[in-house]
Design a protein around this motif. Structure first.
Motif, mmCIF file in Angstrom:
data_model
loop_
_atom_site.group_PDB
_atom_site.id
_atom_site.type_symbol
_atom_site.label_atom_id
_atom_site.label_comp_id
_atom_site.label_asym_id
_atom_site.label_seq_id
_atom_site.Cartn_x
_atom_site.Cartn_y
_atom_site.Cartn_z
ATOM 1 N N LYS A 194 23.232 20.191 6.100
ATOM 2 C CA LYS A 194 23.961 20.149 7.376
ATOM 3 C C LYS A 194 25.472 20.096 7.169
ATOM 4 C CE LYS A 194 20.411 18.122 10.353
ATOM 5 N NZ LYS A 194 19.300 17.828 9.419
ATOM 6 N N SER A 195 25.905 19.880 5.925
ATOM 7 C CA SER A 195 27.350 19.813 5.668
ATOM 8 C C SER A 195 27.962 21.176 5.387
ATOM 9 C CB SER A 195 27.640 18.901 4.481
ATOM 10 O OG SER A 195 27.173 17.617 4.749
ATOM 11 N N GLU A 229 29.440 32.625 9.667
ATOM 12 C CA GLU A 229 28.509 31.972 10.587
ATOM 13 C C GLU A 229 28.733 30.462 10.530
ATOM 14 O OE1 GLU A 229 24.533 33.661 10.560
ATOM 15 O OE2 GLU A 229 23.735 31.749 11.281
ATOM 16 N N SER A 230 28.814 29.836 11.700
ATOM 17 C CA SER A 230 29.099 28.396 11.735
ATOM 18 C C SER A 230 27.868 27.603 11.281
ATOM 19 C CB SER A 230 29.477 27.975 13.152
ATOM 20 O OG SER A 230 28.337 28.048 13.982
ATOM 21 N N ILE A 231 28.101 26.359 10.900
ATOM 22 C CA ILE A 231 26.999 25.493 10.468
ATOM 23 C C ILE A 231 26.055 25.233 11.648
ATOM 24 C CG2 ILE A 231 26.423 23.208 9.527
ATOM 25 C CD1 ILE A 231 29.199 23.357 8.084
ATOM 26 N N GLU A 232 26.633 25.093 12.862
ATOM 27 C CA GLU A 232 25.818 24.836 14.058
ATOM 28 C C GLU A 232 24.882 26.017 14.319
ATOM 29 O OE1 GLU A 232 29.240 24.648 14.041
ATOM 30 O OE2 GLU A 232 29.207 22.483 13.721
ATOM 31 N N ALA A 233 25.430 27.258 14.218
ATOM 32 C CA ALA A 233 24.604 28.454 14.453
ATOM 33 C C ALA A 233 23.504 28.552 13.400
ATOM 34 C CB ALA A 233 25.482 29.706 14.433
ATOM 35 N N THR A 234 23.851 28.203 12.158
ATOM 36 C CA THR A 234 22.850 28.250 11.080
ATOM 37 C C THR A 234 21.741 27.239 11.357
ATOM 38 O OG1 THR A 234 24.685 28.735 9.585
ATOM 39 C CG2 THR A 234 22.571 28.245 8.562
ATOM 40 N N ALA A 235 22.139 26.037 11.799
ATOM 41 C CA ALA A 235 21.147 24.989 12.094
ATOM 42 C C ALA A 235 20.170 25.476 13.163
ATOM 43 C CB ALA A 235 21.858 23.718 12.550
ATOM 44 N N LYS A 236 20.691 26.212 14.170
ATOM 45 C CA LYS A 236 19.825 26.752 15.238
ATOM 46 C C LYS A 236 18.857 27.786 14.673
ATOM 47 C CE LYS A 236 22.476 26.004 19.415
ATOM 48 N NZ LYS A 236 23.670 26.493 20.046
ATOM 49 N N GLU A 279 16.107 26.150 12.782
ATOM 50 C CA GLU A 279 15.120 25.544 13.673
ATOM 51 C C GLU A 279 14.203 26.615 14.273
ATOM 52 O OE1 GLU A 279 16.912 22.528 16.135
ATOM 53 O OE2 GLU A 279 15.182 22.702 17.502
ATOM 54 N N GLY A 287 25.716 24.333 5.317
ATOM 55 C CA GLY A 287 24.859 25.426 5.776
ATOM 56 C C GLY A 287 24.042 26.081 4.677
#
Ligand SMILES: [Zn+2]
Length: 394
Positions: A53-54, A271-278, A281, A56
């Motif tokens: 999460k830090s 690509e942002s870490i938030e987009a990668t996290a999505k 998931e 990606g």
């Protein structure tokens, strides 16, 4: 599930969350065997993909490098497809133009047989050093043979002096578990500001979006998207000068120059870490549906008594067949590479046949592992007078 004590090899932050498991997969999906018994008895390992999460980065936290020995392998070749050769030509031409690679010293880490290095040396009249645990001198026929040397070993600091004016590393970083250590080792070898590096890896964002479980292999322990790749290079004191996708958006390409500090220049397409996290998931929640879809396809093949083959015997095919647990629904695999004919793939142990075999086998269904080759395959089948349903792996 989060593994708290696992340190991310790309950014040194603790804690990776596991989102995908594939148990008991062959530890090297590129291998092939002369006997069915050797193919099914080949060592296996687990894939447990963890997400940082830090930064990606995605990594197989169950990876054990001691299970793999690249020095015993024949160098990989991909040069049998016209589509792939056209890509390599175009890439080499662009790199030569962009970095004025003429009469320069070029090195390639993980050069395989040396086809791409030879292309750069031929097209730009360059001198080349290829380093790879499986390479052999004279493995590639080239007009630039007398301007190239090959070192049969894993890259390490002891070969730093061989790295020249331009450093290439294609489809290697995804095989290396300690990513930051490796990129730092390359960075430390560079002594002039105008030495650029070029790395190419598969793009995990496509694998996640397409839920392409057949693109996840044991020997690929490290998975990047544009963001995590750029962050790794910045973390290791490189400034990213170009970041792009190519080869039908399947590959991620990064070009970077050395700097003395952590660069703050961020590319617009990271690509942002938030987009990668999505995406991670979404992959985790859709994967079972995708597996069910393919299991139903296999069931249909069996109940309708279709003769089905898989076209393409490489890693994708091995991961596809192992993950789905293919039995007698598919009897054969077809490949255009003559070096693979008659051999068996690890895991399920199916045999690889040449395209001409299909004239007698007359398949009804052809599963195409890499959809980019669909039109090439369609033409081949038409030439042989075979009418079959083509199912691309999507
Ligand atoms: Zn990280």
């Amino acid at each position: 599930m989060t593994i708290e004590n696992y340190i991310c090899p790309s950014c040194n932050s603790p804690g990776l969350s596991v989102f995908y498991k594939a148990k008991n997969v062959p530890v090297n999906s590129c291998m092939m065997f002369s006997s069915h018994a050797d193919a099914v008895n080949f060592p296996r390992g687990d894939v447990l993909l963890g997400f940082c999460k830090s930064c990606g980065f995605i990594s197989n936290v169950a990876f054990d490098p001691s299970k793999l020995d690249y020095s015993s392998l024949a160098p990989e070749e991909q040069g049998f497809s016209a589509t792939f050769n056209t890509y390599a030509q175009r890439l080499a031409t662009r790199l030569i133009q962009t970095y004025d690679l003429r009469n320069k010293n070029i090195s390639e880490i993980g050069c395989g047989r040396g086809d791409f290095l030879a292309l750069l040396c031929e097209l730009g009249n360059n001198y080349g050093v290829g380093i790879d645990p499986s390479t052999v001198s004279g493995g590639v026929e080239s007009k630039a043979s007398d301007r190239m040397i090959f070192i049969r070993d894993y890259y390490s600091d002891r070969y730093a002096k061989h790295l020249g004016d331009f450093i290439c590393c294609r489809h290697t970083l995804e095989h290396i578990p300690n990513t930051a250590d490796f990129v730092t080792s390359v960075r430390s070898a560079i002594t002039t500001n105008n030495t650029y590096v070029f790395f190419e890896v598969p793009d995990v964002s496509r694998i996640l979006h397409e839920v392409a479980f057949w693109d996840i292999y044991y020997e690929h322990c490290s998975y990047f998207n544009s963001g995590s790749l750029a962050r790794l290079f910045r973390f290791c004191n490189f400034e990213v000068t170009n970041l792009m996708k190519d080869y039908f958006d399947q590959y991620l390409l990064i070009e970077a120059k050395p700097v003395s500090h952590v660069s703050s220049r961020i590319k617009g397409n990271e690509e942002s870490i938030e987009a990668t996290a999505k995406s991670v998931e979404l992959f985790a929640t859709s994967c079972q549906n995708k597996l069910d879809h393919w299991k139903n396809q296999l069931k249909r093949i069996k109940t309708e008594r279709k003769r089905a083959i898989v076209w393409g015997s490489g890693s994708k095919c091995v991961a596809f067949m192992t993950t789905l647990g293919v039995e007698d629904e598919i009897e054969y695999i077809v490949d255009i590479n003559p070096n693979r004919h008659g051999k068996f793939i690890p895991g399920v142990g199916k045999q690889i046949m040449p395209p001409e075999f299909l004239k007698q086998y007359k398949p009804n269904t052809v599963i195409v592992m890499n959809p980019v080759y669909c039109s090439e395959i369609k033409q081949e089948l038409e030439k042989m007078g075979i009418e079959a349903e083509l199912i691309p792996c999507l």
